[in-house]
Every structure is written in structure tokens, then in C-alpha cells.
Design an enzyme around this catalytic site. Structure first.
Site, mmCIF file in Angstrom:
data_model
loop_
_atom_site.group_PDB
_atom_site.id
_atom_site.type_symbol
_atom_site.label_atom_id
_atom_site.label_comp_id
_atom_site.label_asym_id
_atom_site.label_seq_id
_atom_site.Cartn_x
_atom_site.Cartn_y
_atom_site.Cartn_z
ATOM 1 N N GLY A 218 1.119 1.713 -9.883
ATOM 2 C CA GLY A 218 0.489 1.002 -8.784
ATOM 3 C C GLY A 218 -0.877 1.582 -8.473
ATOM 4 N N GLU A 243 0.588 -4.579 -14.573
ATOM 5 C CA GLU A 243 -0.172 -5.682 -13.987
ATOM 6 C C GLU A 243 -1.588 -5.220 -13.657
ATOM 7 O OE1 GLU A 243 2.190 -6.774 -10.589
ATOM 8 O OE2 GLU A 243 1.094 -5.407 -9.287
ATOM 9 N N GLY A 341 3.579 -7.599 -7.805
ATOM 10 C CA GLY A 341 4.481 -7.507 -8.938
ATOM 11 C C GLY A 341 5.537 -6.429 -8.798
#
Length: 456
Positions: A218, A243, A341
Site C-alpha cells: 500500500g 495495484e 483494492g
């Protein structure tokens, strides 16, 4: 007609381009740094003459003028799939609305559920074959464009050309109008401060990783701490399927830790759907064949994530309750970010062979008055959104330890989570667990005094 001639025929000013927007239209902006800042300003200037124009954006890089100009407030209804900091403030003031979704479903919404009148996307300059590259935000921009009545691109020469992958560009023939922007700088994120708590959590997570692990990180201090620890570790042949591509990966790349050689999908490639970070990161991505930009319905689907072995998903959270439900997007009725996500990768990583999903959070948080509260809560406050249901949560990590919630009963979950809460709050949490009927005689009471070890 040559490509150059067609380009010149479609070239207009931002003020001219936005005249296609009519009252009642739905207008979609590009995601993240592909949001059209010049077109946004031109559209906001038309606010007095428009009514009920609905905007959809995704983490606009800064403050969108259509949502912040008071003179335009009656003309526009601004909506976002995932809040940036300014969008959060606009939401607090009633000038921004949230669109709930899980990230991998974004393209399907445009193909099945939504209508777009005008798409406005910031892009890299056209190449020799007539393609405008989406740069650092692939996301679901192809789906928006395919759905739109009118397509406007805002060209920025500073946008890196990010290779596919797939669906990373739009052709001149699909574009109705071209606007050459003032080439303003792309959003650059400041270095996230790494705290001692981040370091303590990162050390536990990195200890669970193996050679050949495939990473999803993240944003923030914790991923940076993980990246630095890995860069200095003995781990090797790591892969990337994520992502978001962030600066946390660069140290690992430069130290030779990331080779992508053991991936089952996209071997040799770092796969991502958007990037946010420093100019160093954007320079790294420009025309780099080691990186592959894909739409989010590839990067974030269960089949693509779980196809790679040893997927390690590392994400932050705001709070977790004693049932194991995770909240990562709101605090009570105040919406802060979005689902993004997190669900996709928490679920996908667990279904990868040897995969692990980690939800990481500090044990406490302080408010603006210095009052400290536990992030591990008996139950959430009314209005708090559940990002991960209790059935999906795998590992939870604080500076006090790591626990695995998979397969555990409600009383086992309560015991495990209390064991990694801050010691000052453990007795209170035990009392609440007893009241909630999820604390049995089998529970070890010494958890309140810190003598129980967190168990993975």
C-alpha cells in the site's frame, strides 16, 4: 489525412473543448494524475451557465475546481471513487460524494451500469503510431473512453510513457478533441515518515516472507519501512504484482531484490495499474520494459493475483473490531479514503499458493487533543464502514505482535486481537468481549497483563 493533419484538426483550447458539456451530463475525469487539471478549470469557469452536471473522479491530484469554486457549486455534483485529501475535506463540507465499489469491478461498471457523456483524460504526447499513453494511471480509463459519447484528451509532455501490459493508451481516431496543456508538474508525494512503530510492524511482516514472494504494498510509512528492510535483507528473486507502484519498490529494485523471475504470470515484469510517488519513480517508469501497466480488472482480479505463488499483500487499516472486521475507509460517518483494492488483494493473496495477507496498524491513535484510543475496538462506531468482513481477514499486525485469524472462532479471535492491543486497553477489551459473549472460560485471562504471546 496524415496523423499530424488529424491531430491539428482536433486541436482546440480547453475553453473550446468544455463547450461540449451540457446541463445534466455525466462527465468522467481520468484517475489520479491523469485527471485533467486544465479542463477542470475551464469547466468550472462555466459553472454559472450549467445545471446538474455530474462529475466522477478518482483521487483528483489536488483540489478539483468544479468541487471547490463556490461560484460553480450550483452547476456541478462532484463524486469520487476514492478520496484524496482535498476530496475528503470537500466531503466534510458537503461538496463531494463517495461512490462505493471494489476496485477490480471499476471497468465492469462502465460496461454494464453507467453512462458517460464526456470523458476527460490527461495523457502523454501522441507517439508516431497515433497513440496517447495513459501514463501513470491506467486504472479503468479504457472502459470510460469506450463508454463515452465525447472523448477529450489533455496532453502533458511531463507524463511518463508507461508501457503495457494492456489497455494503456487511446488512439487518435478514438479522440474527439485534443487540448495541449500548460505542462504543469505531476503530483509528487512527499517522503512518508517511517516511525519506530512502522519499523516494528515491518520487521514482523518481512520475517514471514520467502525468496520468490510476489509483493503488493500500500502507501505510507509502513510500505516504505518494508521496502527498506527487504532491500537490506537476504531475500531474493522477489516479484511485483500490485495495484499501486510506489517509491517503496525502488530501493528493492536497485539492490537487485526484485527480478520477477519466479512469477507464474507476467514473468520478468513488475505489474501495476497506477503509480504515485516521486519524480524518481516517474523517471523509472518512463519507457521501462521491465514494468507493465494493466487495467485494474486484470491486476486486481482473483484469478490474476492468485495465479502467482507466495503473494504477500500488505495494507493499512484505521480500526479492527474484536470479530476481525477491518475498517480502512471511514471513521464513523466521516469518510476518509475508499475501499480501493484492499479487499481484492486480501482475498487474492490468501488464495495464492503460499500466499499471505497482512493488515497492519498501530495499536493506538491520538486525536488533536492528545487523547489516546485503541485501534482494536470491541465494535465500530455507528457509520463506520467495514472494508474487510471478518471472513476475509488473514494476518493482523501491530507493534505488539502478529495473529492469524483464519479458522478461529469468535472467542479465539477476541483473544488473539486483544493479545496484540496496547496493554493499557486489554482489560477494557476483555470486559467488552465478555459482555459481547465472545469470551469463554477457555480464554487465557493473563492476556490483559501482556504475558500471553501473540500467535501467528
Amino acid at each position: 489525412m496524415t496523423l499530424f493533419q488529424e491531430y491539428r484538426r482536433k486541436l482546440v483550447t480547453a475553453d473550446q473543448a468544455v463547450t461540449v458539456v451540457q446541463s445534466g451530463d455525466w462527465v468522467d475525469y481520468g484517475a489520479f494524475c491523469c485527471a485533467p487539471e486544465c479542463l477542470d478549470e475551464a469547466l468550472a469557469a462555466r459553472g454559472d451557465g450549467l445545471k446538474d452536471v455530474k462529475i466522477r473522479a478518482l483521487a483528483f491530484p489536488g483540489t478539483a475546481r468544479v468541487a471547490s469554486d463556490t461560484s460553480a457549486s450550483d452547476g456541478f455534483v462532484y463524486n469520487s471513487w476514492h478520496f484524496s485529501g482535498p476530496e475528503r475535506k470537500n466531503h466534510d463540507d458537503g461538496r463531494c460524494h463517495f461512490i462505493p465499489f471494489v476496485y477490480h469491478e471499476g471497468p465492469s461498471h462502465y460496461r454494464q451500469n453507467l453512462h458517460t457523456d464526456v470523458a476527460m483524460v490527461r495523457v502523454a504526447p501522441m507517439d508516431g503510431a497515433g497513440y496517447f499513453n495513459f501514463g501513470i494511471a491506467n486504472s479503468f480509463q479504457r472502459a470510460i473512453i469506450e463508454n463515452a459519447r465525447t472523448v477529450i484528451v489533455e496532453v502533458n509532455s511531463l507524463m511518463p510513457r508507461c508501457l503495457g501490459g494492456a489497455a494503456e493508451s487511446v488512439h487518435l481516431s478514438e479522440v474527439d478533441y485534443i487540448v495541449e496543456s500548460d505542462d504543469r508538474n505531476l503530483l509528487v508525494l512527499p517522503d512518508a515518515r517511517i516511525s519506530p512503530i512502522d519499523e516494528a510492524i515491518a520487521a514482523q511482516v518481512v520475517a514471514q516472507m520467502e525468496d520468490g514472494s510476489c509483493l503488493q504494498l500500500g502507501i505510507g510509512g509502513l510500505p516504505n519501512a518494508v521496502g527498506k528492510l527487504i532491500a537490506d535483507s537476504d531475500l531474493k528473486n522477489l516479484g511485483v504484482h500490485t495495484e499501486m507502484l510506489a517509491d517503496a519498490y525502488l530501493d528493492m529494485v536497485e539492490k537487485g531484490k526484485i527480478t520477477n523471475s519466479e512469477k507464474a504470470m507476467d514473468k520478468g515484469k513488475m505489474v501495476y495499474t497506477f503509480a504515485l510517488g516521486s519524480n524518481r519513480l516517474y523517471d523509472f517508469l518512463d519507457n521501462n520494459p521491465a514494468c507493465a501497466s494493466y487495467p485494474v480488472d486484470y491486476t486486481n482480479t482473483l484469478s490474476a493475483i492468485s495465479a502467482n505463488p507466495k503473494v504477500v499483500s500488505i495494507n493499512n487499516a484505521l480500526e479492527i473490531d474484536l470479530f476481525g472486521q477491518v475498517s480502512s475507509e471511514s471513521s464513523g460517518f466521516r469518510h476518509i479514503t475508499g475501499t480501493g483494492g484492499q479487499f481484492d488483494f486480501a482475498y487474492g493473496a490468501y488464495h495464492s499458493k503460499g500466499g499471505k495477507s497482512f493488515i497492519c496498524l498501530s495499536s493506538t491513535v491520538s486525536d488533536k487533543h492528545g487523547n489516546i484510543s485503541s485501534r482494536i475496538r470491541p465494535v465500530f462506531d455507528p457509520g463506520t464502514i467495514v472494508t474487510l468482513p471478518r471472513t476475509i481477514t488473514h494476518y493482523v499486525v501491530t507493534e505488539y505482535g502478529m495473529v492469524n485469524l483464519k479458522g478461529k472462532s469468535t472467542w479465539e479471535r477476541a483473544e488473539a486481537l486483544i493479545s496484540i492491543a496496547h496493554p493499557a486497553f486489554r482489560s477494557e477489551l476483555i470486559a467488552e468481549a465478555e459482555r459481547m459473549n465472545i469470551w469463554s472460560p477457555a480464554n487465557r485471562k493473563d492476556v490483559a497483563y501482556g504475558t500471553i504471546r501473540a500467535c501467528a
